[in-house]
Enzyme design. Structure first.
Site, PDB file in Angstrom:
ATOM      1  N   GLU A  37      87.457 -26.147  -9.386  1.00  0.00           N
ATOM      2  CA  GLU A  37      86.483 -25.569  -8.452  1.00  0.00           C
ATOM      3  C   GLU A  37      85.894 -24.281  -8.996  1.00  0.00           C
ATOM      4  O   GLU A  37      84.747 -23.940  -8.751  1.00  0.00           O
ATOM      5  CB  GLU A  37      87.201 -25.217  -7.143  1.00  0.00           C
ATOM      6  CG  GLU A  37      87.081 -26.256  -6.071  1.00  0.00           C
ATOM      7  CD  GLU A  37      87.980 -25.902  -4.922  1.00  0.00           C
ATOM      8  OE1 GLU A  37      87.979 -24.746  -4.491  1.00  0.00           O
ATOM      9  OE2 GLU A  37      88.724 -26.805  -4.488  1.00  0.00           O
ATOM     10  N   LEU A  39      85.392 -21.380 -12.305  1.00  0.00           N
ATOM     11  CA  LEU A  39      85.353 -21.173 -13.749  1.00  0.00           C
ATOM     12  C   LEU A  39      86.442 -20.163 -14.141  1.00  0.00           C
ATOM     13  O   LEU A  39      86.952 -19.435 -13.302  1.00  0.00           O
ATOM     14  CB  LEU A  39      83.973 -20.638 -14.151  1.00  0.00           C
ATOM     15  CG  LEU A  39      82.807 -21.600 -13.923  1.00  0.00           C
ATOM     16  CD1 LEU A  39      81.475 -20.870 -14.051  1.00  0.00           C
ATOM     17  CD2 LEU A  39      82.869 -22.756 -14.919  1.00  0.00           C
ATOM     18  N   GLY A  40      86.758 -20.130 -15.414  1.00  0.00           N
ATOM     19  CA  GLY A  40      87.720 -19.114 -15.882  1.00  0.00           C
ATOM     20  C   GLY A  40      88.919 -19.699 -16.593  1.00  0.00           C
ATOM     21  O   GLY A  40      89.545 -19.036 -17.417  1.00  0.00           O
ATOM     22  N   THR A  42      92.615 -21.181 -17.722  1.00  0.00           N
ATOM     23  CA  THR A  42      93.985 -20.684 -17.637  1.00  0.00           C
ATOM     24  C   THR A  42      94.036 -19.161 -17.592  1.00  0.00           C
ATOM     25  O   THR A  42      94.733 -18.567 -16.759  1.00  0.00           O
ATOM     26  CB  THR A  42      94.803 -21.191 -18.850  1.00  0.00           C
ATOM     27  OG1 THR A  42      94.718 -22.610 -18.885  1.00  0.00           O
ATOM     28  CG2 THR A  42      96.252 -20.762 -18.759  1.00  0.00           C
ATOM     29  N   GLU A 197     117.353 -19.504 -24.397  1.00  0.00           N
ATOM     30  CA  GLU A 197     116.449 -19.756 -25.525  1.00  0.00           C
ATOM     31  C   GLU A 197     117.152 -20.656 -26.539  1.00  0.00           C
ATOM     32  O   GLU A 197     118.295 -20.397 -26.916  1.00  0.00           O
ATOM     33  CB  GLU A 197     116.037 -18.422 -26.169  1.00  0.00           C
ATOM     34  CG  GLU A 197     115.344 -18.523 -27.512  1.00  0.00           C
ATOM     35  CD  GLU A 197     114.066 -19.353 -27.508  1.00  0.00           C
ATOM     36  OE1 GLU A 197     113.193 -19.112 -26.673  1.00  0.00           O
ATOM     37  OE2 GLU A 197     113.963 -20.272 -28.352  1.00  0.00           O
ATOM     38  N   GLY A 264     106.574 -23.775 -23.700  1.00  0.00           N
ATOM     39  CA  GLY A 264     105.355 -24.058 -24.464  1.00  0.00           C
ATOM     40  C   GLY A 264     104.306 -24.772 -23.638  1.00  0.00           C
ATOM     41  O   GLY A 264     104.513 -25.077 -22.456  1.00  0.00           O
ATOM     42  N   ARG A 265     103.155 -25.007 -24.276  1.00  0.00           N
ATOM     43  CA  ARG A 265     102.042 -25.618 -23.562  1.00  0.00           C
ATOM     44  C   ARG A 265     101.490 -26.800 -24.350  1.00  0.00           C
ATOM     45  O   ARG A 265     101.409 -26.762 -25.573  1.00  0.00           O
ATOM     46  CB  ARG A 265     100.951 -24.567 -23.311  1.00  0.00           C
ATOM     47  CG  ARG A 265     101.466 -23.469 -22.368  1.00  0.00           C
ATOM     48  CD  ARG A 265     100.447 -22.440 -22.058  1.00  0.00           C
ATOM     49  NE  ARG A 265      99.251 -22.946 -21.415  1.00  0.00           N
ATOM     50  CZ  ARG A 265      99.128 -23.165 -20.103  1.00  0.00           C
ATOM     51  NH1 ARG A 265     100.146 -22.948 -19.279  1.00  0.00           N
ATOM     52  NH2 ARG A 265      97.987 -23.594 -19.600  1.00  0.00           N
ATOM     53  N   ALA A 313      94.242 -16.082 -25.459  1.00  0.00           N
ATOM     54  CA  ALA A 313      92.881 -16.001 -24.930  1.00  0.00           C
ATOM     55  C   ALA A 313      91.915 -15.391 -25.946  1.00  0.00           C
ATOM     56  O   ALA A 313      90.788 -15.871 -26.101  1.00  0.00           O
ATOM     57  CB  ALA A 313      92.882 -15.194 -23.645  1.00  0.00           C
ATOM     58  N   HIS A 436      98.616  14.807 -30.523  1.00  0.00           N
ATOM     59  CA  HIS A 436      99.953  15.198 -30.059  1.00  0.00           C
ATOM     60  C   HIS A 436      99.851  15.835 -28.678  1.00  0.00           C
ATOM     61  O   HIS A 436      98.967  16.661 -28.466  1.00  0.00           O
ATOM     62  CB  HIS A 436     100.572  16.201 -31.027  1.00  0.00           C
ATOM     63  CG  HIS A 436     101.877  16.738 -30.529  1.00  0.00           C
ATOM     64  ND1 HIS A 436     103.047  16.024 -30.610  1.00  0.00           N
ATOM     65  CD2 HIS A 436     102.193  17.917 -29.919  1.00  0.00           C
ATOM     66  CE1 HIS A 436     104.030  16.732 -30.086  1.00  0.00           C
ATOM     67  NE2 HIS A 436     103.546  17.883 -29.649  1.00  0.00           N
TER      68      HIS A 436
HETATM   69  P1  FAD Z   1      91.705 -23.081 -20.668  1.00  0.00           P
HETATM   70  O1  FAD Z   1      91.574 -21.664 -20.254  1.00  0.00           O
HETATM   71  O2  FAD Z   1      92.930 -23.813 -20.277  1.00  0.00           O
HETATM   72  O3  FAD Z   1      90.417 -23.810 -20.108  1.00  0.00           O
HETATM   73  C1  FAD Z   1      90.235 -25.182 -20.153  1.00  0.00           C
HETATM   74  C2  FAD Z   1      89.325 -25.606 -19.022  1.00  0.00           C
HETATM   75  O4  FAD Z   1      88.923 -26.961 -19.231  1.00  0.00           O
HETATM   76  C3  FAD Z   1      90.021 -25.578 -17.671  1.00  0.00           C
HETATM   77  O5  FAD Z   1      89.268 -24.804 -16.777  1.00  0.00           O
HETATM   78  C4  FAD Z   1      90.091 -27.049 -17.247  1.00  0.00           C
HETATM   79  O6  FAD Z   1      89.966 -27.232 -15.850  1.00  0.00           O
HETATM   80  C5  FAD Z   1      88.892 -27.633 -17.991  1.00  0.00           C
HETATM   81  N1  FAD Z   1      89.004 -29.076 -18.274  1.00  0.00           N
HETATM   82  C6  FAD Z   1      90.044 -29.737 -18.842  1.00  0.00           C
HETATM   83  N2  FAD Z   1      89.755 -31.033 -19.021  1.00  0.00           N
HETATM   84  C7  FAD Z   1      88.492 -31.208 -18.548  1.00  0.00           C
HETATM   85  C8  FAD Z   1      87.624 -32.325 -18.467  1.00  0.00           C
HETATM   86  N3  FAD Z   1      87.975 -33.536 -18.935  1.00  0.00           N
HETATM   87  N4  FAD Z   1      86.409 -32.152 -17.906  1.00  0.00           N
HETATM   88  C9  FAD Z   1      86.004 -30.932 -17.429  1.00  0.00           C
HETATM   89  N5  FAD Z   1      86.792 -29.829 -17.497  1.00  0.00           N
HETATM   90  C10 FAD Z   1      88.011 -29.971 -18.048  1.00  0.00           C
HETATM   91  N6  FAD Z   1      96.725 -15.195 -23.711  1.00  0.00           N
HETATM   92  C11 FAD Z   1      96.485 -13.928 -24.112  1.00  0.00           C
HETATM   93  O7  FAD Z   1      95.748 -13.721 -25.086  1.00  0.00           O
HETATM   94  N7  FAD Z   1      97.050 -12.856 -23.464  1.00  0.00           N
HETATM   95  C12 FAD Z   1      97.879 -13.017 -22.404  1.00  0.00           C
HETATM   96  O8  FAD Z   1      98.370 -12.039 -21.846  1.00  0.00           O
HETATM   97  C13 FAD Z   1      98.155 -14.333 -21.963  1.00  0.00           C
HETATM   98  N8  FAD Z   1      98.969 -14.545 -20.911  1.00  0.00           N
HETATM   99  C14 FAD Z   1      99.215 -15.821 -20.495  1.00  0.00           C
HETATM  100  C15 FAD Z   1     100.072 -16.006 -19.410  1.00  0.00           C
HETATM  101  C16 FAD Z   1     100.345 -17.273 -18.962  1.00  0.00           C
HETATM  102  C17 FAD Z   1     101.282 -17.469 -17.807  1.00  0.00           C
HETATM  103  C18 FAD Z   1      99.717 -18.401 -19.594  1.00  0.00           C
HETATM  104  C19 FAD Z   1      99.981 -19.787 -19.108  1.00  0.00           C
HETATM  105  C20 FAD Z   1      98.861 -18.225 -20.668  1.00  0.00           C
HETATM  106  C21 FAD Z   1      98.604 -16.928 -21.123  1.00  0.00           C
HETATM  107  N9  FAD Z   1      97.760 -16.712 -22.214  1.00  0.00           N
HETATM  108  C22 FAD Z   1      97.546 -15.426 -22.651  1.00  0.00           C
HETATM  109  C23 FAD Z   1      97.115 -17.833 -22.942  1.00  0.00           C
HETATM  110  C24 FAD Z   1      95.641 -18.015 -22.513  1.00  0.00           C
HETATM  111  O9  FAD Z   1      95.580 -18.096 -21.109  1.00  0.00           O
HETATM  112  C25 FAD Z   1      95.071 -19.275 -23.152  1.00  0.00           C
HETATM  113  O10 FAD Z   1      95.266 -19.203 -24.542  1.00  0.00           O
HETATM  114  C26 FAD Z   1      93.566 -19.409 -22.885  1.00  0.00           C
HETATM  115  O11 FAD Z   1      93.306 -19.384 -21.504  1.00  0.00           O
HETATM  116  C27 FAD Z   1      93.046 -20.726 -23.484  1.00  0.00           C
HETATM  117  O12 FAD Z   1      91.692 -20.865 -23.183  1.00  0.00           O
HETATM  118  P2  FAD Z   1      90.959 -22.289 -23.356  1.00  0.00           P
HETATM  119  O13 FAD Z   1      89.521 -22.036 -23.084  1.00  0.00           O
HETATM  120  O14 FAD Z   1      91.336 -22.898 -24.632  1.00  0.00           O
HETATM  121  O15 FAD Z   1      91.582 -23.225 -22.244  1.00  0.00           O
END
Ligand code: FAD
Length: 457
Positions: A37, A39-40, A42, A197, A264-265, A313, A436
């Site tokens: 719903e 944007l933004g 993970t 771990e 992991g993810r 990110a 300092h």
């Molecule tokens: P995502 O942000 O996952 O975006 C993918 C998007 O694609 C989603 O919105 C999804 O709904 C959409 N999507 C998927 N399949 C489809 C489809 N078939 N059709 C249409 N839309 C679709 N990183 C940092 O650098 N610093 C941090 O402090 C940090 N903290 C984190 C804490 C947690 C708890 C987690 C889980 C992750 C953290 N990360 C952090 C990692 C970071 O969030 C991710 O590396 C980053 O968000 C990845 O971005 P992305 O665009 O690859 O994917």
């Protein structure tokens, strides 16, 4: 014309929106498909931002708990609905910021689930959208251990954000960034916390000195840790999570309010039709070369779903921009992943860049190393927190790696980041004067010590 674009990006997370924005900035007609719903992705909705908001509440709680050390009488306790409301406010503000940026750049946001079609094209819930180039940025989701399912008391980072209460005890499986941050948060909020771990040490990908220092700090905070522990089973009994682990052949059963699995993810590729489209994968991740090209011409992949080394990110953001520039015909250098800052926002924080001592030695380099303690720095004594800075350098030469555990080190890494990525020498960095009293004095002093000129060594 309406269903034809220069660039169609699948996924509205960090990698997707950075690619869409840069493509639009470069004059492309761009559509971005997102099934959520909002944007933004993970980072904004379930990752970096909400967890750092939680950790800010935890820092306030820590300050209240320790207030008397600083001559202040204060008492407080966490108010979970209010903590979550703070988190929501931050998330809402940033989501609307990204939504506004995409609108201002005239990126068409298409709601729905996309699959990759021939041409290339993208099929969104039956509607075909033609594209000159398609970028897959579908991200990742929490990976559970085999046979384990999310339940009332067994959760991942996703459920932790919306859990109905703060647990009084928690078992955290996995001591990478996500596990360490939640363990730190729960402990600050008063929970009994145990970390499990599988590898021999917590923060296993960091320099060993960082793992040791962090383990010391966690022990002082009352966090229990089992490293080198194999999880035998995770389940629920009597309204609690139960975890049986094996350490050196000795089985132990742990119980707690919740078990948070942070092992992991996994890449999100379901329904994308990659195989039919001819897009190859590598252990589930979309296979890309150094320029984010997949095995199909004009189909690209960036962010967590791509087979690149780090799931962060700022990595997704950089990859998204690089792919947009490649698509626009701009020559872009391959990303040097070793030069990317790695950060964990637990207490104390962990930050590093470049080679660990082990990596530098494994490369056969003539290495010299210096480690300094934050207690040698006035500002750290005022703040009342400890930690270390470790610098790994080529003997008489370049800074190869900077590794930090301590207060606000995620903000202090920039000096080390520039040194490593600029391939600056120890002698060059030692010329810089640090303010300092400041915490950054420790990085300066550690480098100075490698020149033999430190007055504190
Ligand atoms: P995502 O942000 O996952 O975006 C993918 C998007 O694609 C989603 O919105 C999804 O709904 C959409 N999507 C998927 N399949 C489809 C489809 N078939 N059709 C249409 N839309 C679709 N990183 C940092 O650098 N610093 C941090 O402090 C940090 N903290 C984190 C804490 C947690 C708890 C987690 C889980 C992750 C953290 N990360 C952090 C990692 C970071 O969030 C991710 O590396 C980053 O968000 C990845 O971005 P992305 O665009 O690859 O994917």
């Amino acid at each position: 014309m309406a269903d034809s674009y220069d660039v169609v990006v699948v996924g509205g997370g960090t990698g997707g929106y950075s690619c869409a924005l840069r493509s639009a900035q470069l004059g492309k007609r761009v559509a971005l498909v997102e099934r959520d719903e909002r944007l933004g992705g993970t980072c904004l909705l379930r990752g970096c931002i909400p967890t750092k908001a939680l950790l800010q509440s935890a820092a306030v709680m820590d300050a209240v708990t320790r207030a008397d050390e600083f001559g202040i009488s204060a008492k407080g306790e966490p108010d979970w609905p209010a903590v979550r409301a703070f988190e929501d406010r931050i998330v809402d503000k940033l989501v609307s910021g990204v939504t506004g940026l995409l609108k201002a750049r005239k990126v068409d946001v298409i709601r729905g689930t996309a699959a990759i079609g021939p041409g290339p094209s993208v099929v969104v819930d039956g509607r075909t959208i033609a594209a000159t180039d398609v970028v897959i940025a579908t991200g990742s989701r929490p990976k559970l251990l085999p046979g384990v399912e999310v339940s009332e008391h067994v959760i991942t980072s996703d459920q932790a954000l919306w859990y109905p209460n703060i647990p009084t005890s928690a078992i955290v499986i996995g001591a990478g960034a996500v596990g360490l941050e939640f363990a730190s948060f729960y402990r600050s909020m008063g929970a009994e916390v145990t970390i499990v771990e599988a590898l021999p040490r917590i923060a296993p990908l960091e320099d060993e000195a960082l793992s040791k220092e962090l383990a010391r700090a966690y022990r002082r905070r009352g966090i229990a840790m089992h490293a080198g522990a194999r999880v035998q089973s995770i389940g629920e009994a009597g309204g609690r999570a139960t975890v049986t682990i094996d350490v050196n052949g000795q089985a132990t059963t742990l119980t707690a309010d919740i078990c948070l699995v942070a092992t992991g993810r996994a890449p999100v590729t379901d329904g994308l039709g990659l195989e039919a489209a001819g897009v190859a994968t590598d252990r589930g991740f979309v296979k890309v070369d150094g320029q984010f090209r997949t095995t199909v011409p004009h189909v690209w992949a960036v962010g967590d779903v791509a087979s690149t080394p780090l799931q962060l990110a700022h990595v997704a953001y950089t990859e998204g921009i690089a792919a947009a520039e490649r698509i626009a015909g701009i020559a872009v250098a391959d990303i040097d992943y070793l030069g990317i800052p790695r950060v964990t926002y637990c207490t104390p924080e962990v930050a590093s860049v470049g080679r660990t001592e082990e990596q530098a030695r494994a490369e056969g380099r003539d290495v010299e190393v210096e480690v300094f303690n934050f207690q040698g720095v006035g500002k750290a004594n005022i703040v009342g927190e400890g930690g270390i800075v470790k610098v790994v350098a080529e003997k008489g030469g370049a800074v190869l790696g900077v590794h930090m555990v301590g207060p606000w080190v995620t903000e202090q890494l920039s000096g080390g980041y520039l040194a490593v990525n600029w391939e600056a020498t120890v002698a060059e960095i030692a010329e810089f004067i640090q303010p300092h009293p400041s915490l950054t004095e420790l990085f300066g002093e550690t480098v100075l010590s490698l020149t033999g000129r430190s007055l504190n060594a």
